[in-house]
Design a protein around this motif. Structure first.
Motif, PDB file in Angstrom:
ATOM      1  N   LEU A  35     -21.634  -7.756  51.559  1.00  0.00           N
ATOM      2  CA  LEU A  35     -21.880  -8.063  50.140  1.00  0.00           C
ATOM      3  C   LEU A  35     -21.554  -9.516  49.828  1.00  0.00           C
ATOM      4  N   GLN A  36     -20.535 -10.057  50.472  1.00  0.00           N
ATOM      5  CA  GLN A  36     -20.189 -11.460  50.237  1.00  0.00           C
ATOM      6  C   GLN A  36     -21.280 -12.392  50.752  1.00  0.00           C
ATOM      7  N   VAL A  37     -21.875 -12.057  51.889  1.00  0.00           N
ATOM      8  CA  VAL A  37     -23.001 -12.850  52.403  1.00  0.00           C
ATOM      9  C   VAL A  37     -24.163 -12.797  51.415  1.00  0.00           C
ATOM     10  N   LEU A  38     -24.443 -11.602  50.906  1.00  0.00           N
ATOM     11  CA  LEU A  38     -25.523 -11.445  49.922  1.00  0.00           C
ATOM     12  C   LEU A  38     -25.199 -12.199  48.635  1.00  0.00           C
ATOM     13  N   ALA A  39     -23.940 -12.167  48.229  1.00  0.00           N
ATOM     14  CA  ALA A  39     -23.536 -12.894  47.019  1.00  0.00           C
ATOM     15  C   ALA A  39     -23.651 -14.397  47.228  1.00  0.00           C
ATOM     16  N   ASP A  40     -23.260 -14.881  48.395  1.00  0.00           N
ATOM     17  CA  ASP A  40     -23.378 -16.315  48.706  1.00  0.00           C
ATOM     18  C   ASP A  40     -24.831 -16.773  48.666  1.00  0.00           C
ATOM     19  N   ALA A  41     -25.742 -15.872  49.020  1.00  0.00           N
ATOM     20  CA  ALA A  41     -27.178 -16.188  48.971  1.00  0.00           C
ATOM     21  C   ALA A  41     -27.743 -15.989  47.567  1.00  0.00           C
ATOM     22  N   GLY A  42     -26.932 -15.463  46.650  1.00  0.00           N
ATOM     23  CA  GLY A  42     -27.370 -15.252  45.278  1.00  0.00           C
ATOM     24  C   GLY A  42     -28.176 -13.985  45.055  1.00  0.00           C
ATOM     25  N   LEU A  43     -28.112 -13.059  46.009  1.00  0.00           N
ATOM     26  CA  LEU A  43     -28.904 -11.836  45.913  1.00  0.00           C
ATOM     27  C   LEU A  43     -28.196 -10.698  45.197  1.00  0.00           C
ATOM     28  N   VAL A  44     -26.882 -10.741  45.150  1.00  0.00           N
ATOM     29  CA  VAL A  44     -26.102  -9.737  44.433  1.00  0.00           C
ATOM     30  C   VAL A  44     -24.987 -10.446  43.672  1.00  0.00           C
ATOM     31  N   ARG A  45     -24.434  -9.732  42.718  1.00  0.00           N
ATOM     32  CA  ARG A  45     -23.260 -10.250  42.007  1.00  0.00           C
ATOM     33  C   ARG A  45     -22.341  -9.082  41.702  1.00  0.00           C
ATOM     34  N   ASP A  46     -21.067  -9.420  41.563  1.00  0.00           N
ATOM     35  CA  ASP A  46     -20.099  -8.361  41.263  1.00  0.00           C
ATOM     36  C   ASP A  46     -19.752  -8.388  39.788  1.00  0.00           C
ATOM     37  N   ILE A  47     -19.442  -7.195  39.298  1.00  0.00           N
ATOM     38  CA  ILE A  47     -19.081  -6.991  37.899  1.00  0.00           C
ATOM     39  C   ILE A  47     -17.757  -6.240  37.892  1.00  0.00           C
ATOM     40  N   ARG A  48     -16.835  -6.717  37.130  1.00  0.00           N
ATOM     41  CA  ARG A  48     -15.567  -6.001  36.976  1.00  0.00           C
ATOM     42  C   ARG A  48     -15.717  -4.979  35.860  1.00  0.00           C
ATOM     43  N   GLN A  49     -15.390  -3.741  36.184  1.00  0.00           N
ATOM     44  CA  GLN A  49     -15.418  -2.671  35.186  1.00  0.00           C
ATOM     45  C   GLN A  49     -14.074  -1.958  35.280  1.00  0.00           C
ATOM     46  N   GLY A  50     -13.160  -2.390  34.421  1.00  0.00           N
ATOM     47  CA  GLY A  50     -11.803  -1.888  34.524  1.00  0.00           C
ATOM     48  C   GLY A  50     -11.178  -2.403  35.805  1.00  0.00           C
ATOM     49  N   ARG A  51     -10.656  -1.505  36.611  1.00  0.00           N
ATOM     50  CA  ARG A  51     -10.067  -1.886  37.895  1.00  0.00           C
ATOM     51  C   ARG A  51     -11.093  -1.870  39.018  1.00  0.00           C
ATOM     52  N   GLU A  52     -12.278  -1.425  38.711  1.00  0.00           N
ATOM     53  CA  GLU A  52     -13.304  -1.275  39.730  1.00  0.00           C
ATOM     54  C   GLU A  52     -14.212  -2.497  39.773  1.00  0.00           C
ATOM     55  N   ARG A  53     -14.666  -2.773  40.954  1.00  0.00           N
ATOM     56  CA  ARG A  53     -15.610  -3.873  41.176  1.00  0.00           C
ATOM     57  C   ARG A  53     -16.953  -3.255  41.554  1.00  0.00           C
ATOM     58  N   LEU A  54     -17.958  -3.486  40.721  1.00  0.00           N
ATOM     59  CA  LEU A  54     -19.301  -2.963  40.981  1.00  0.00           C
ATOM     60  C   LEU A  54     -20.203  -4.108  41.435  1.00  0.00           C
ATOM     61  N   TRP A  55     -21.174  -3.759  42.219  1.00  0.00           N
ATOM     62  CA  TRP A  55     -22.129  -4.752  42.725  1.00  0.00           C
ATOM     63  C   TRP A  55     -23.511  -4.411  42.213  1.00  0.00           C
ATOM     64  N   GLU A  56     -24.257  -5.453  41.820  1.00  0.00           N
ATOM     65  CA  GLU A  56     -25.626  -5.228  41.365  1.00  0.00           C
ATOM     66  C   GLU A  56     -26.553  -6.278  41.952  1.00  0.00           C
TER      67      GLU A  56
END
Length: 121
Positions: free
Chosen positions: A67-88
């Motif tokens: 997921l970090q590789v995908l995020a570095d490429a700008g293909l996904v991003r993480d969202i904080r929802q409470g204590r949870e980290r969601l990816w979209e």
């Protein structure tokens, strides 16, 4: 001759600057696991790492790295929802990749058109 010393490759870099922006996208998508994660995120909306790893033998740590590789490429991003980290999924960068493929396809069409015209003469 390496790509760095090959004059035609260096010329291509100057002629097609959009290619440099597309490289991280295609590199990130070149891995089967990351491509599978993108497919899941495209169909399921924002998902947690637990959801992304359910029914697989991939560890949460491995998925996090992908997921970090995908995020570095700008293909996904993480969202904080409470204590949870969601990816979209982030479609903008994939649209850039599509434009790159469209440009390459147009170049091929032009080259094939020139070849056809030359053969018909």
């Amino acid at each position: 001759m390496s790509p760095r010393t090959n004059p035609s490759v260096r010329g291509a870099n100057a002629k097609y600057p959009w290619l440099r922006k597309a490289v991280p996208i295609f590199a990130a998508l070149g891995d089967e696991t990351r491509l599978r994660l993108i497919a899941l995120l495209c169909t399921g909306g924002a998902l947690s790492i637990a959801q992304l790893t359910s029914d697989t033998d991939i560890t949460r740590q491995a998925v996090t790295k992908h997921l970090q590789v995908l995020a570095d490429a700008g293909l996904v991003r993480d969202i904080r929802q409470g204590r949870e980290r969601l990816w979209e999924f982030e479609p903008t960068r994939l649209e850039e990749a599509q434009r790159s493929l469209d440009a390459i396809a147009a170049q091929w069409d032009q080259a094939l058109g020139r070849l056809k015209a030359a053969l018909e003469k």
